[in-house]
Design an enzyme around this catalytic site. Structure first.
Site, mmCIF file in Angstrom:
data_model
loop_
_atom_site.group_PDB
_atom_site.id
_atom_site.type_symbol
_atom_site.label_atom_id
_atom_site.label_comp_id
_atom_site.label_asym_id
_atom_site.label_seq_id
_atom_site.Cartn_x
_atom_site.Cartn_y
_atom_site.Cartn_z
ATOM 1 N N LYS A 71 -45.628 91.992 -14.535
ATOM 2 C CA LYS A 71 -45.580 91.114 -13.360
ATOM 3 C C LYS A 71 -44.561 91.660 -12.382
ATOM 4 O O LYS A 71 -43.443 92.004 -12.756
ATOM 5 C CB LYS A 71 -45.178 89.691 -13.800
ATOM 6 C CG LYS A 71 -44.990 88.725 -12.657
ATOM 7 C CD LYS A 71 -46.091 87.679 -12.649
ATOM 8 C CE LYS A 71 -46.167 86.891 -11.371
ATOM 9 N NZ LYS A 71 -46.761 87.624 -10.238
ATOM 10 N N LYS A 95 -35.655 91.148 -15.130
ATOM 11 C CA LYS A 95 -35.642 89.850 -14.443
ATOM 12 C C LYS A 95 -36.562 88.856 -15.163
ATOM 13 O O LYS A 95 -36.192 87.710 -15.409
ATOM 14 C CB LYS A 95 -36.118 90.072 -13.003
ATOM 15 C CG LYS A 95 -35.852 88.931 -12.064
ATOM 16 C CD LYS A 95 -36.210 89.406 -10.649
ATOM 17 C CE LYS A 95 -35.713 88.499 -9.584
ATOM 18 N NZ LYS A 95 -35.813 89.072 -8.236
ATOM 19 N N LYS A 107 -44.481 96.888 -10.671
ATOM 20 C CA LYS A 107 -44.274 96.860 -9.219
ATOM 21 C C LYS A 107 -45.270 97.812 -8.578
ATOM 22 O O LYS A 107 -45.574 98.873 -9.133
ATOM 23 C CB LYS A 107 -42.846 97.315 -8.883
ATOM 24 C CG LYS A 107 -42.363 96.866 -7.528
ATOM 25 C CD LYS A 107 -41.897 95.423 -7.597
ATOM 26 C CE LYS A 107 -41.162 94.986 -6.360
ATOM 27 N NZ LYS A 107 -40.455 93.721 -6.586
ATOM 28 N N THR A 191 -37.329 80.743 -3.798
ATOM 29 C CA THR A 191 -36.217 81.673 -3.994
ATOM 30 C C THR A 191 -34.920 81.068 -3.446
ATOM 31 O O THR A 191 -33.880 81.098 -4.113
ATOM 32 C CB THR A 191 -36.516 83.039 -3.349
ATOM 33 O OG1 THR A 191 -37.741 83.523 -3.888
ATOM 34 C CG2 THR A 191 -35.427 84.043 -3.634
ATOM 35 N N ASN A 222 -36.543 83.988 4.904
ATOM 36 C CA ASN A 222 -37.052 83.074 3.874
ATOM 37 C C ASN A 222 -35.946 82.653 2.900
ATOM 38 O O ASN A 222 -35.706 81.462 2.694
ATOM 39 C CB ASN A 222 -38.225 83.746 3.141
ATOM 40 C CG ASN A 222 -38.761 82.867 2.028
ATOM 41 O OD1 ASN A 222 -38.198 82.816 0.953
ATOM 42 N ND2 ASN A 222 -39.831 82.133 2.294
ATOM 43 N N SER A 352 -43.770 81.865 -9.369
ATOM 44 C CA SER A 352 -45.033 82.604 -9.543
ATOM 45 C C SER A 352 -45.594 82.370 -10.938
ATOM 46 O O SER A 352 -46.803 82.234 -11.132
ATOM 47 C CB SER A 352 -44.809 84.106 -9.345
ATOM 48 O OG SER A 352 -45.003 84.457 -8.008
HETATM 49 P P1 NAD Z 1 -37.021 87.935 5.474
HETATM 50 O O1 NAD Z 1 -37.628 89.095 6.159
HETATM 51 O O2 NAD Z 1 -37.686 86.612 5.517
HETATM 52 O O3 NAD Z 1 -35.532 87.690 6.046
HETATM 53 C C1 NAD Z 1 -34.588 88.716 6.140
HETATM 54 C C2 NAD Z 1 -33.457 88.225 7.037
HETATM 55 O O4 NAD Z 1 -32.452 89.233 7.113
HETATM 56 C C3 NAD Z 1 -33.886 87.943 8.500
HETATM 57 O O5 NAD Z 1 -33.219 86.800 8.952
HETATM 58 C C4 NAD Z 1 -33.363 89.177 9.236
HETATM 59 O O6 NAD Z 1 -33.066 88.883 10.595
HETATM 60 C C5 NAD Z 1 -32.111 89.444 8.465
HETATM 61 N N1 NAD Z 1 -31.603 90.797 8.647
HETATM 62 C C6 NAD Z 1 -32.291 91.956 8.819
HETATM 63 N N2 NAD Z 1 -31.451 92.967 9.019
HETATM 64 C C7 NAD Z 1 -30.213 92.442 8.964
HETATM 65 C C8 NAD Z 1 -28.917 92.981 9.114
HETATM 66 N N3 NAD Z 1 -28.740 94.270 9.380
HETATM 67 N N4 NAD Z 1 -27.879 92.151 8.953
HETATM 68 C C9 NAD Z 1 -28.063 90.845 8.715
HETATM 69 N N5 NAD Z 1 -29.247 90.272 8.592
HETATM 70 C C10 NAD Z 1 -30.307 91.070 8.722
HETATM 71 O O7 NAD Z 1 -36.770 88.424 3.972
HETATM 72 P P2 NAD Z 1 -36.518 87.542 2.682
HETATM 73 O O8 NAD Z 1 -37.808 87.309 2.004
HETATM 74 O O9 NAD Z 1 -35.653 86.387 3.041
HETATM 75 O O10 NAD Z 1 -35.713 88.568 1.769
HETATM 76 C C11 NAD Z 1 -34.330 88.794 1.928
HETATM 77 C C12 NAD Z 1 -33.793 89.500 0.698
HETATM 78 O O11 NAD Z 1 -34.070 88.707 -0.456
HETATM 79 C C13 NAD Z 1 -34.392 90.871 0.366
HETATM 80 O O12 NAD Z 1 -33.397 91.646 -0.268
HETATM 81 C C14 NAD Z 1 -35.487 90.541 -0.626
HETATM 82 O O13 NAD Z 1 -35.815 91.650 -1.452
HETATM 83 C C15 NAD Z 1 -34.780 89.462 -1.420
HETATM 84 N N6 NAD Z 1 -35.692 88.595 -2.187
HETATM 85 C C16 NAD Z 1 -36.636 87.836 -1.563
HETATM 86 C C17 NAD Z 1 -37.450 87.000 -2.322
HETATM 87 C C18 NAD Z 1 -38.466 86.083 -1.676
HETATM 88 O O14 NAD Z 1 -39.105 85.305 -2.401
HETATM 89 N N7 NAD Z 1 -38.626 86.086 -0.355
HETATM 90 C C19 NAD Z 1 -37.320 86.971 -3.721
HETATM 91 C C20 NAD Z 1 -36.345 87.754 -4.340
HETATM 92 C C21 NAD Z 1 -35.540 88.562 -3.549
#
Ligand code: NAD
Length: 421
Positions: A71, A95, A107, A191, A222, A352
């Site tokens: 997964k 994880k 992945k 998340t 998000n 999930s």
């Molecule tokens: P997203 O694209 O929804 O949001 C990312 C945010 O980071 C945005 O607000 C963007 O403006 C900001 N950002 C981009 N560049 C930046 C910078 N240089 N400095 C500060 N902020 C900046 O992405 P997301 O889904 O929220 O994911 C964010 C992190 O969380 C990633 O590392 C992702 O791998 C991790 N993650 C996400 C999920 C999920 O379910 N969405 C799950 C596990 C891990």
């Protein structure tokens, strides 16, 4: 071989090695877990809008299935490499195990910038990937989900393609689908919810509760937005948020709904203007005088250069890999708690799992029941990690190392009873 991918893989393997030493597991565990069981490479021809065929290369890495089907997400990003995909699949094995899920790790990736494709091209590519992988995935075999650059719409196209090949609907082959297509409304905020639950539980141990504790969040996407939303609901005071342009800080607390409205309307939180609020940079947000810091944007933002300036006592890794190994050493020696990514941001993959369970039985819980189930699993992981940490010695071992030992333990025991080692 990409330096980015190699470095990431090396650091994952170093952590694995250390966990195996700390837990006293045999060398053979490293031999098996340091490489994936299967790597699938596919070449997908897509008829582009200009009439020409373009062939895209994609991967699916199936790292280890001792605990159950593989997964993990599918990443669409121009810079992905096979090495990086291997590292990401390896992390998913840990994880999933850590969170008690009946899954191994996988992945997928395609080296493409999805923003440069038309909707039709993106659909063709997504369907082509699902078609090419159809013999190797399935609800009992490997269950992909979105990651960077992919979303519920892409999952909908993929599940439709897989279902066409199967001759019947197969909802459980991909997760994080749109709600109408057997998804679950909790997925959108799962998340961020998990980040908040982990912060709340750690705050209880550190301070007796989270009420009134100040929080700074880097990233308002998000994870950052929903993390802020739930932290506020739980009684914390969110004082700073940033996005890629920078952010805003009010020591007395931000009005989150207003900040979100400004972000939605103008594209950045920087345009939020209220009395007592000032603009800050993405470097400043990490060094504010707050109780809790949530990096929820990018990797490696807490590093040797700024670790000594961080004032938060609790760091909750919403993003993947926001803290470098050097910085973690410094912060751990100062008594800062870092709740590691594979635990603190696992709300999405745990959700999930619940969606998959719903899909297998064609029976759907309501939002509140789903969220309660999600929270129960997260709390169980939190308690196991804390127990393991205190057994290993909180001053000698980081919470991340304790989490890795906890993760390896289940995989080791499964491989042992299966007779693999
Ligand atoms: P997203 O694209 O929804 O949001 C990312 C945010 O980071 C945005 O607000 C963007 O403006 C900001 N950002 C981009 N560049 C930046 C910078 N240089 N400095 C500060 N902020 C900046 O992405 P997301 O889904 O929220 O994911 C964010 C992190 O969380 C990633 O590392 C992702 O791998 C991790 N993650 C996400 C999920 C999920 O379910 N969405 C799950 C596990 C891990």
């Amino acid at each position: 071989m990409s330096l980015r991918g190699t470095t990431f893989l090396e650091s994952v393997l170093q952590t694995l090695k250390r966990a195996i030493e700390l837990g006293g597991y045999p060398e053979e565990v490293y031999e098996i877990l340091s490489r994936p069981q299967r790597i699938i490479t596919v070449n997908i021809p897509v008829r582009m809008d200009n009439g020409k065929i373009q062939v895209f290369t994609g991967y699916r890495v199936q790292h280890n299935n001792a605990l159950g089907p593989y997964k993990g997400g599918i990443r669409f990003h121009p810079e992905v490499t096979l090495e990086e995909d291997i590292a990401l699949a390896t992390v998913m094995t840990f994880k999933n195990s850590l969170n008690g899920l009946p899954y191994g790790g996988g992945k997928g990736a395609i080296a493409v910038d999805p923003k440069k494709l038309s909707k039709k091209e993106l659909e063709e590519l997504s369907r082509g990937y699902a078609r090419a992988l159809a013999p190797f995935i399935g609800p009992e075999v490997d269950i992909p989900a979105p990651d960077v650059g992919t979303d519920p719409q892409i999952m909908a196209w993929m599940v439709d393609e897989y279902s066409k090949i199967s001759g019947h609907n197969v909802p459980g082959v991909f997760t994080a689908k749109p709600v109408i297509l057997w998804g679950n409304p909790v997925r959108e905020y799962s998340t961020g919810f998990g980040v908040a639950v982990w912060a709340r539980e750690a705050a209880k141990k550190l301070w007796g509760g989270i009420e009134g504790k100040t929080v700074a969040i880097q990233g308002f996407g998000n994870v950052g937005y929903w993390g802020a939303y739930w932290l506020e609901k739980m009684g914390a005071k969110v004082v700073a948020v940033t996005d890629s342009k920078g952010g805003v800080y009010n020591p007395n607390g931000l009005k989150l709904a207003d900040v979100k409205a400004v972000k939605d309307k103008t594209g950045t939180v920087m345009n939020y203007d209220a009395s007592g609020t000032r603009k800050i940079t993405n470097d400043e947000v990490l060094e504010l005088p707050v109780d809790i810091l949530v990096p929820a944007a990018l990797e490696n933002v807490i590093h040797r250069g700024n670790a000594n300036n961080i004032k938060a006592k609790l760091i909750v890794e919403g993003a993947n890999g926001p803290t470098t190994a050097d910085a973690e050493k410094t912060l751990h020696s100062k008594g800062v708690w870092i709740l590691p990514d594979l635990a603190a941001n696992a709300g999405g993959v745990v959700m999930s799992y619940l969606e998959w369970v719903e899909n297998l039985q064609w029976y759907f819980w309501d939002e509140e029941e789903t969220r309660n189930r999600l929270e129960r699993i997260l709390l169980d992981t939190f308690n196991r990690v804390m127990n393991r940490w205190s057994k290993l010695g909180t001053s000698q071992v980081t919470i991340r190392e304790a989490a890795y030992v906890e993760a390896v333990d289940r995989i080791y025991n499964a491989m042992k009873v299966r007779g693999w080692i």
